[in-house]
Scaffold this motif. Structure first.
Motif, PDB file in Angstrom:
ATOM      1  N   ASP A  97     -44.712  38.479 -33.312  1.00  0.00           N
ATOM      2  CA  ASP A  97     -43.782  39.284 -34.044  1.00  0.00           C
ATOM      3  C   ASP A  97     -42.491  39.272 -33.224  1.00  0.00           C
ATOM      4  O   ASP A  97     -41.469  39.589 -34.380  1.00  0.00           O
ATOM      5  CB  ASP A  97     -44.454  40.769 -34.064  1.00  0.00           C
ATOM      6  N   GLY A  98     -42.121  39.226 -32.298  1.00  0.00           N
ATOM      7  CA  GLY A  98     -40.886  39.388 -31.675  1.00  0.00           C
ATOM      8  C   GLY A  98     -39.981  38.167 -31.883  1.00  0.00           C
ATOM      9  O   GLY A  98     -40.329  37.132 -32.716  1.00  0.00           O
ATOM     10  N   VAL A  99     -39.005  38.242 -30.833  1.00  0.00           N
ATOM     11  CA  VAL A  99     -37.979  36.982 -31.041  1.00  0.00           C
ATOM     12  C   VAL A  99     -38.665  35.694 -30.411  1.00  0.00           C
ATOM     13  O   VAL A  99     -38.481  34.814 -31.045  1.00  0.00           O
ATOM     14  CB  VAL A  99     -36.654  37.390 -30.382  1.00  0.00           C
ATOM     15  N   ALA A 100     -39.174  35.967 -29.320  1.00  0.00           N
ATOM     16  CA  ALA A 100     -39.824  34.813 -28.470  1.00  0.00           C
ATOM     17  C   ALA A 100     -40.728  35.324 -27.486  1.00  0.00           C
ATOM     18  O   ALA A 100     -40.539  36.514 -26.915  1.00  0.00           O
ATOM     19  CB  ALA A 100     -38.812  33.633 -28.065  1.00  0.00           C
ATOM     20  N   VAL A 101     -41.553  34.473 -26.870  1.00  0.00           N
ATOM     21  CA  VAL A 101     -42.326  34.705 -25.836  1.00  0.00           C
ATOM     22  C   VAL A 101     -42.081  33.572 -24.937  1.00  0.00           C
ATOM     23  O   VAL A 101     -41.964  32.472 -25.164  1.00  0.00           O
ATOM     24  CB  VAL A 101     -43.716  34.845 -26.027  1.00  0.00           C
ATOM     25  N   LEU A 102     -41.758  33.773 -23.748  1.00  0.00           N
ATOM     26  CA  LEU A 102     -41.664  32.729 -22.502  1.00  0.00           C
ATOM     27  C   LEU A 102     -42.677  32.934 -21.615  1.00  0.00           C
ATOM     28  O   LEU A 102     -43.067  33.995 -20.979  1.00  0.00           O
ATOM     29  CB  LEU A 102     -40.269  32.961 -21.677  1.00  0.00           C
ATOM     30  N   ARG A 103     -43.630  31.907 -21.380  1.00  0.00           N
ATOM     31  CA  ARG A 103     -44.883  31.654 -20.559  1.00  0.00           C
ATOM     32  C   ARG A 103     -44.304  30.747 -19.297  1.00  0.00           C
ATOM     33  O   ARG A 103     -44.129  29.629 -19.687  1.00  0.00           O
ATOM     34  CB  ARG A 103     -46.000  31.237 -21.282  1.00  0.00           C
ATOM     35  N   TYR A 104     -44.905  31.292 -18.305  1.00  0.00           N
ATOM     36  CA  TYR A 104     -44.044  30.552 -17.217  1.00  0.00           C
ATOM     37  C   TYR A 104     -45.226  30.848 -15.760  1.00  0.00           C
ATOM     38  O   TYR A 104     -45.694  31.782 -15.851  1.00  0.00           O
ATOM     39  CB  TYR A 104     -42.705  30.635 -16.601  1.00  0.00           C
ATOM     40  N   LEU A 125     -41.529  38.288 -21.702  1.00  0.00           N
ATOM     41  CA  LEU A 125     -42.076  37.528 -20.755  1.00  0.00           C
ATOM     42  C   LEU A 125     -43.340  37.456 -20.354  1.00  0.00           C
ATOM     43  O   LEU A 125     -43.926  38.610 -20.145  1.00  0.00           O
ATOM     44  CB  LEU A 125     -41.290  37.724 -19.173  1.00  0.00           C
ATOM     45  N   GLU A 126     -44.221  36.335 -20.073  1.00  0.00           N
ATOM     46  CA  GLU A 126     -45.678  36.265 -19.599  1.00  0.00           C
ATOM     47  C   GLU A 126     -45.824  35.329 -18.608  1.00  0.00           C
ATOM     48  O   GLU A 126     -45.588  34.269 -18.623  1.00  0.00           O
ATOM     49  CB  GLU A 126     -46.422  35.753 -20.777  1.00  0.00           C
ATOM     50  N   TYR A 127     -45.981  36.094 -17.357  1.00  0.00           N
ATOM     51  CA  TYR A 127     -45.866  35.512 -16.080  1.00  0.00           C
ATOM     52  C   TYR A 127     -47.370  35.149 -15.826  1.00  0.00           C
ATOM     53  O   TYR A 127     -48.261  35.979 -15.913  1.00  0.00           O
ATOM     54  CB  TYR A 127     -45.434  36.318 -15.033  1.00  0.00           C
ATOM     55  N   LYS A 128     -47.891  34.007 -15.419  1.00  0.00           N
ATOM     56  CA  LYS A 128     -49.150  33.511 -15.251  1.00  0.00           C
ATOM     57  C   LYS A 128     -49.164  33.085 -13.742  1.00  0.00           C
ATOM     58  O   LYS A 128     -48.545  32.034 -13.451  1.00  0.00           O
ATOM     59  CB  LYS A 128     -49.616  32.338 -16.099  1.00  0.00           C
ATOM     60  N   ALA A 129     -49.756  33.764 -12.827  1.00  0.00           N
ATOM     61  CA  ALA A 129     -49.477  33.377 -11.492  1.00  0.00           C
ATOM     62  C   ALA A 129     -50.221  32.082 -10.925  1.00  0.00           C
ATOM     63  O   ALA A 129     -49.923  31.456  -9.912  1.00  0.00           O
ATOM     64  CB  ALA A 129     -50.261  34.544 -10.759  1.00  0.00           C
ATOM     65  N   ASP A 130     -51.322  31.767 -11.843  1.00  0.00           N
ATOM     66  CA  ASP A 130     -52.070  30.653 -11.338  1.00  0.00           C
ATOM     67  C   ASP A 130     -51.574  29.419 -12.217  1.00  0.00           C
ATOM     68  O   ASP A 130     -52.279  28.522 -11.919  1.00  0.00           O
ATOM     69  CB  ASP A 130     -53.666  30.800 -11.820  1.00  0.00           C
ATOM     70  N   ARG A 131     -50.265  29.476 -12.670  1.00  0.00           N
ATOM     71  CA  ARG A 131     -50.062  28.088 -13.416  1.00  0.00           C
ATOM     72  C   ARG A 131     -49.098  27.428 -12.473  1.00  0.00           C
ATOM     73  O   ARG A 131     -48.250  27.742 -11.498  1.00  0.00           O
ATOM     74  CB  ARG A 131     -48.905  28.755 -14.471  1.00  0.00           C
ATOM     75  N   ASP A 137     -43.001  27.594 -21.397  1.00  0.00           N
ATOM     76  CA  ASP A 137     -43.404  27.401 -22.822  1.00  0.00           C
ATOM     77  C   ASP A 137     -42.510  28.466 -23.547  1.00  0.00           C
ATOM     78  O   ASP A 137     -42.645  29.501 -23.098  1.00  0.00           O
ATOM     79  CB  ASP A 137     -44.960  27.882 -23.038  1.00  0.00           C
ATOM     80  N   VAL A 138     -41.862  28.032 -24.468  1.00  0.00           N
ATOM     81  CA  VAL A 138     -41.090  28.803 -25.427  1.00  0.00           C
ATOM     82  C   VAL A 138     -41.735  29.015 -26.899  1.00  0.00           C
ATOM     83  O   VAL A 138     -41.994  27.967 -27.697  1.00  0.00           O
ATOM     84  CB  VAL A 138     -39.733  28.330 -25.624  1.00  0.00           C
ATOM     85  N   VAL A 139     -42.094  30.260 -26.988  1.00  0.00           N
ATOM     86  CA  VAL A 139     -43.081  30.481 -28.374  1.00  0.00           C
ATOM     87  C   VAL A 139     -42.133  31.392 -29.250  1.00  0.00           C
ATOM     88  O   VAL A 139     -41.580  32.436 -28.862  1.00  0.00           O
ATOM     89  CB  VAL A 139     -44.288  31.161 -28.230  1.00  0.00           C
TER      90      VAL A 139
END
Length: 176
Positions: A97-104, A125-131, A137-139
């Motif tokens: 729904d928003g502008v974008a989501v950044l996963r890293y 921002l979606e931070y994944k500590a185990d990545r 990833d730009v969604v």
């Protein structure tokens, strides 16, 4: 030499010695000499790379989280034209729904910070500590219009400030 001139030299000399003493005391008692270092980091927490990256060093994957066909390819080309390393383009399973989501992950904190400026700070921002990788990833979401211009990006980076380690991570130690 007159008495007034000698007195002035003595006063200036005393001020210089006093200033020197203050500088030495301030340097000896400095408690911020290790600021930003990962000392005191709890066991098992990942070390986040908070270095603000140059465009050419940022690896991204672009995903379309909207019902607009070809959006990921179009924005991927825009990022390539700005010297980003676009690894993949594709579609997201669910709509955003928003502008974008950044996963890293921890290695992509500085890169995500730079990318956030391209969305004028409006990307979630979606931070994944185990990545384990440094790819972001730009969604793209339904509210996405366009990427910011170079001037807008520079202003946005100034507004966002320096990258910081996400909760649950520590800044990577700096080699001096």
């Amino acid at each position: 030499m007159s008495f007034a001139r000698v007195r002035a030299l003595v006063i200036v000399g005393m001020l210089a010695v006093t200033a020197l003493v203050f500088v030495v005391v301030a340097m000896v008692r400095d408690t911020q000499s290790n600021a930003g270092a990962a000392e005191g980091c709890p066991e098992g927490w990942p070390h986040a790379d908070v270095t603000l990256r140059d465009h050419k060093d940022v690896k991204i994957r672009v995903f379309n989280g909207t019902d607009r066909p070809g959006l990921a390819a179009s924005v991927g080309d825009d990022f390539r034209n700005r010297d980003f390393q676009v690894e993949k383009e594709g579609n997201e399973k669910k709509q955003i729904d928003g502008v974008a989501v950044l996963r890293y992950g921890p290695k992509g904190v500085g890169s995500a910070h730079l990318l956030r400026a391209y969305f004028l700070g409006a990307a979630a921002l979606e931070y994944k500590a185990d990545r384990p990788d440094d790819i972001v990833d730009v969604v793209l979401g339904n509210n996405f219009q366009q990427l910011a211009t170079t001037t807008e990006v520079n202003q946005s980076i100034g507004d966002l400030g320096a990258p910081v380690a996400p909760p649950g991570s520590c800044p990577m130690p700096v080699d001096n």
